[in-house]
Design a protein around this motif. Structure first.
Motif, PDB file in Angstrom:
ATOM      1  N   LEU A 198      34.216  35.958  23.199  1.00 37.35           N
ATOM      2  CA  LEU A 198      34.092  36.042  24.606  1.00 37.35           C
ATOM      3  C   LEU A 198      35.113  36.984  25.086  1.00 37.35           C
ATOM      4  O   LEU A 198      34.848  37.793  26.240  1.00 37.35           O
ATOM      5  N   ALA A 199      36.135  37.177  24.549  1.00 35.93           N
ATOM      6  CA  ALA A 199      37.396  38.020  24.971  1.00 35.93           C
ATOM      7  C   ALA A 199      36.804  39.543  24.740  1.00 35.93           C
ATOM      8  O   ALA A 199      36.783  40.478  25.825  1.00 35.93           O
ATOM      9  N   THR A 244      34.132  40.327  27.555  1.00 36.71           N
ATOM     10  CA  THR A 244      34.688  40.427  28.800  1.00 36.71           C
ATOM     11  C   THR A 244      35.361  41.928  28.776  1.00 36.71           C
ATOM     12  O   THR A 244      35.235  42.572  29.989  1.00 36.71           O
ATOM     13  N   CYS A 245      36.023  42.247  27.938  1.00 35.00           N
ATOM     14  CA  CYS A 245      36.462  43.747  27.688  1.00 35.00           C
ATOM     15  C   CYS A 245      35.468  44.645  28.013  1.00 35.00           C
ATOM     16  O   CYS A 245      35.577  45.618  28.592  1.00 35.00           O
ATOM     17  N   ALA A 253      32.451  44.020  29.519  1.00 32.85           N
ATOM     18  CA  ALA A 253      32.178  44.162  30.904  1.00 32.85           C
ATOM     19  C   ALA A 253      33.301  44.591  31.865  1.00 32.85           C
ATOM     20  O   ALA A 253      32.641  45.384  32.923  1.00 32.85           O
ATOM     21  N   VAL A 254      34.556  44.176  31.840  1.00 35.12           N
ATOM     22  CA  VAL A 254      35.208  45.067  32.625  1.00 35.12           C
ATOM     23  C   VAL A 254      35.538  46.671  32.351  1.00 35.12           C
ATOM     24  O   VAL A 254      35.819  47.301  33.420  1.00 35.12           O
TER      25      VAL A 254
END
Length: 72
Positions: free
Chosen positions: A53-54, A57-58, A60-61
């Motif tokens: 998930l991290a 997320t990275c 997506a960011v």
């Protein structure tokens, strides 16, 4: 050059999505298989979920940051 860059970023985005889904599936399989008499295997699967998930997320960011810094 712009079209080649967009194509490269598009491919990287899809590779990230496929790898993220695959990672979550692998973590789920590890948890299901490790349920019986292999608790360490199940714990490793559960511990891998936040990392997957991290990573998603990275990605997506990064897409938001690049879109903000380099507008169309």
């Amino acid at each position: 050059m712009e079209s080649a860059g967009n194509m490269f970023i598009g491919w990287m985005k899809w590779i990230l999505i496929v790898a993220g889904v695959g990672g979550l599936l692998i973590c789920g399989i590890m948890m299901a298989v490790g349920r019986r008499n292999r608790s360490a295997f199940a714990a490793d699967g559960a511990a891998g979920i936040p990392w997957v998930l991290a990573g998603l997320t990275c990605g997506a960011v990064a897409a938001v940051v690049v879109g903000t810094v380099i507008p169309d």
